[in-house]
Design a protein around this motif. Structure first.
Motif, short mmCIF file in Angstrom:
data_model
loop_
_atom_site.label_atom_id
_atom_site.label_comp_id
_atom_site.label_asym_id
_atom_site.label_seq_id
_atom_site.Cartn_x
_atom_site.Cartn_y
_atom_site.Cartn_z
N SER A 33 0.85 -1.19 0.00
CA SER A 33 0.00 0.00 0.00
C SER A 33 0.89 1.25 0.00
CB SER A 33 -0.92 0.00 1.23
OG SER A 33 -0.15 0.05 2.42
N ASP A 34 0.29 2.40 -0.26
CA ASP A 34 1.05 3.64 -0.38
C ASP A 34 1.65 4.10 0.94
OD1 ASP A 34 0.60 3.80 -3.10
OD2 ASP A 34 -1.15 5.10 -2.89
N ASP A 35 1.18 3.57 2.07
CA ASP A 35 1.72 4.00 3.36
C ASP A 35 2.90 3.13 3.82
OD1 ASP A 35 -0.11 1.95 3.68
OD2 ASP A 35 -0.88 2.67 5.59
N TRP A 36 3.34 2.22 2.97
CA TRP A 36 4.52 1.38 3.22
C TRP A 36 5.52 1.58 2.10
CZ3 TRP A 36 5.79 -2.24 7.06
CH2 TRP A 36 4.84 -2.37 8.08
N HIS A 37 6.77 1.28 2.39
CA HIS A 37 7.80 1.31 1.35
C HIS A 37 8.94 0.37 1.74
CE1 HIS A 37 10.20 4.87 3.32
NE2 HIS A 37 9.67 4.10 4.22
N THR A 38 9.75 0.03 0.74
CA THR A 38 10.94 -0.77 0.97
C THR A 38 12.12 0.17 0.98
OG1 THR A 38 9.99 -2.77 0.02
CG2 THR A 38 12.38 -2.62 0.01
N THR A 39 12.86 0.16 2.08
CA THR A 39 13.97 1.11 2.24
C THR A 39 15.31 0.54 1.81
OG1 THR A 39 14.22 0.44 4.55
CG2 THR A 39 12.79 2.35 4.09
N ALA A 40 15.41 -0.79 1.74
CA ALA A 40 16.66 -1.43 1.32
C ALA A 40 16.34 -2.82 0.77
CB ALA A 40 17.62 -1.55 2.49
N ALA A 41 17.12 -3.25 -0.19
CA ALA A 41 16.96 -4.60 -0.75
C ALA A 41 18.32 -5.12 -1.19
CB ALA A 41 16.01 -4.58 -1.95
N THR A 42 18.53 -6.42 -0.98
CA THR A 42 19.73 -7.09 -1.47
C THR A 42 19.31 -8.36 -2.19
OG1 THR A 42 20.06 -8.34 0.57
CG2 THR A 42 21.17 -6.21 0.42
N VAL A 43 20.08 -8.70 -3.22
CA VAL A 43 19.80 -9.89 -4.02
C VAL A 43 21.12 -10.55 -4.39
CG1 VAL A 43 18.90 -10.74 -6.23
CG2 VAL A 43 17.67 -8.95 -4.99
N ASP A 44 21.28 -11.81 -4.01
CA ASP A 44 22.40 -12.63 -4.45
C ASP A 44 21.78 -13.78 -5.22
OD1 ASP A 44 24.70 -14.06 -4.87
OD2 ASP A 44 25.10 -14.48 -2.76
N LEU A 45 21.46 -13.53 -6.50
CA LEU A 45 20.62 -14.40 -7.30
C LEU A 45 21.36 -15.64 -7.79
CD1 LEU A 45 17.72 -14.54 -8.38
CD2 LEU A 45 18.54 -13.48 -10.48
N ARG A 46 21.50 -16.60 -6.88
CA ARG A 46 22.10 -17.90 -7.19
C ARG A 46 21.60 -18.87 -6.14
NH1 ARG A 46 26.03 -18.89 -3.39
NH2 ARG A 46 26.59 -17.05 -2.16
N VAL A 47 21.62 -20.15 -6.45
CA VAL A 47 21.21 -21.15 -5.48
C VAL A 47 22.11 -21.03 -4.25
CG1 VAL A 47 21.01 -23.63 -5.01
CG2 VAL A 47 20.25 -22.70 -7.21
N GLY A 48 21.50 -20.90 -3.09
CA GLY A 48 22.24 -20.68 -1.85
C GLY A 48 22.46 -19.21 -1.53
N GLY A 49 22.18 -18.34 -2.49
CA GLY A 49 22.33 -16.90 -2.27
C GLY A 49 21.19 -16.36 -1.42
N ALA A 50 21.45 -15.25 -0.76
CA ALA A 50 20.46 -14.65 0.13
C ALA A 50 19.79 -13.46 -0.54
CB ALA A 50 21.13 -14.21 1.42
N GLU A 56 9.00 -0.93 5.61
CA GLU A 56 8.67 -0.07 6.74
C GLU A 56 7.44 0.77 6.44
OE1 GLU A 56 12.04 2.39 7.68
OE2 GLU A 56 13.32 0.68 8.16
N ALA A 57 6.68 1.04 7.49
CA ALA A 57 5.58 2.00 7.38
C ALA A 57 6.21 3.37 7.18
CB ALA A 57 4.74 1.98 8.65
N LYS A 58 5.65 4.16 6.29
CA LYS A 58 6.24 5.48 6.00
C LYS A 58 6.20 6.40 7.21
CE LYS A 58 5.67 5.52 1.01
NZ LYS A 58 4.99 6.15 -0.15
N ASN A 59 5.27 6.16 8.14
CA ASN A 59 5.20 7.01 9.33
C ASN A 59 6.18 6.56 10.41
OD1 ASN A 59 4.06 4.77 10.60
ND2 ASN A 59 2.01 5.67 10.76
N GLY A 60 6.97 5.53 10.13
CA GLY A 60 7.99 5.06 11.06
C GLY A 60 7.48 4.21 12.22
N SER A 61 6.21 3.85 12.19
CA SER A 61 5.63 3.13 13.32
C SER A 61 6.04 1.66 13.40
CB SER A 61 4.10 3.21 13.28
OG SER A 61 3.60 2.57 12.10
N MET A 62 6.43 1.07 12.29
CA MET A 62 6.83 -0.33 12.31
C MET A 62 7.57 -0.69 11.04
SD MET A 62 3.08 -2.14 11.54
CE MET A 62 3.36 -3.19 12.88
#
Length: 135
Positions: A33-50, A56-62
Motif C-alpha cells: 500500500s502507499d503507506d509502506w515502502h521498501t527502504t533497502a533490498a539485497t539480491v544474491d541471485l544464485r542457489v544458496g544466495g540470500a 517499513e511503514a512510512k510514518n515510522g511506526s513499524m
C-alpha cells in the motif's frame, strides 16, 4: 497451505525478470500500500544466495525484514526460495499478452489467508505497474 497470486505484465520477459531481481527496482515496487515502502533490498541471485527487503511503514511506526535463501533459479522462468520454515516460488511464463508472473507461497498462521492473499496480490500488482511504466 499454499497461497497463489498472479498477474500479467505487458513487457518483454527480460524487463520483467530484471525488475523482479534488481534491488534498485525492488525498492520502487515492493509495497502492499502507499503507506509502506521498501527502504533497502539485497539480491544474491544464485542457489544458496540470500535476499532481503526491509519494509517499513512510512510514518515510522513499524517495519520488518523479508529475507531468505534462493533454492532454485532458472533464468527468466523460475525463482524458488525458503524464508524461515516456509517456501515460495515465482514462475515467469512468456505469452502473447505479456509475461504471467505467478507467486506461490506457504501461508502463515498469524494472519487470515485472504489478508495474506490480498497483500501479496497488491505487491504483485504494484510490480506490474512499475515494469509497464518503465517502457
Amino acid at each position: 497451505m499454499k497461497i497463489t497470486v498472479e498477474t500479467t505484465v505487458a513487457a518483454p520477459i527480460h524487463d520483467v525478470w530484471r525488475a523482479y531481481t534488481t534491488p534498485e527496482d525492488i525498492i520502487q515496487w515492493n509495497a502492499a500500500s502507499d503507506d509502506w515502502h521498501t527502504t533497502a533490498a539485497t539480491v544474491d541471485l544464485r542457489v544458496g544466495g540470500a535476499f532481503s527487503s526491509r519494509m517499513e511503514a512510512k510514518n515510522g511506526s513499524m517495519g520488518f525484514d523479508f529475507a531468505g535463501t534462493y533454492t532454485e533459479i532458472v533464468p527468466q522462468s523460475l525463482i524458488a526460495y525458503a524464508f524461515g520454515d516456509r517456501t515460495g516460488q515465482v514462475e515467469f511464463t512468456d505469452g502473447p499478452d505479456g509475461v504471467r508472473v505467478r507467486v506461490t507461497f506457504d501461508g502463515e498462521d498469524q494472519y487470515p489467508v485472504e489478508q495474506q492473499r490480498q497483500g501479496w496480490q497488491a505487491i504483485l500488482d504494484r510490480f506490474a505497474r512499475h515494469v509497464e511504466a518503465m517502457r
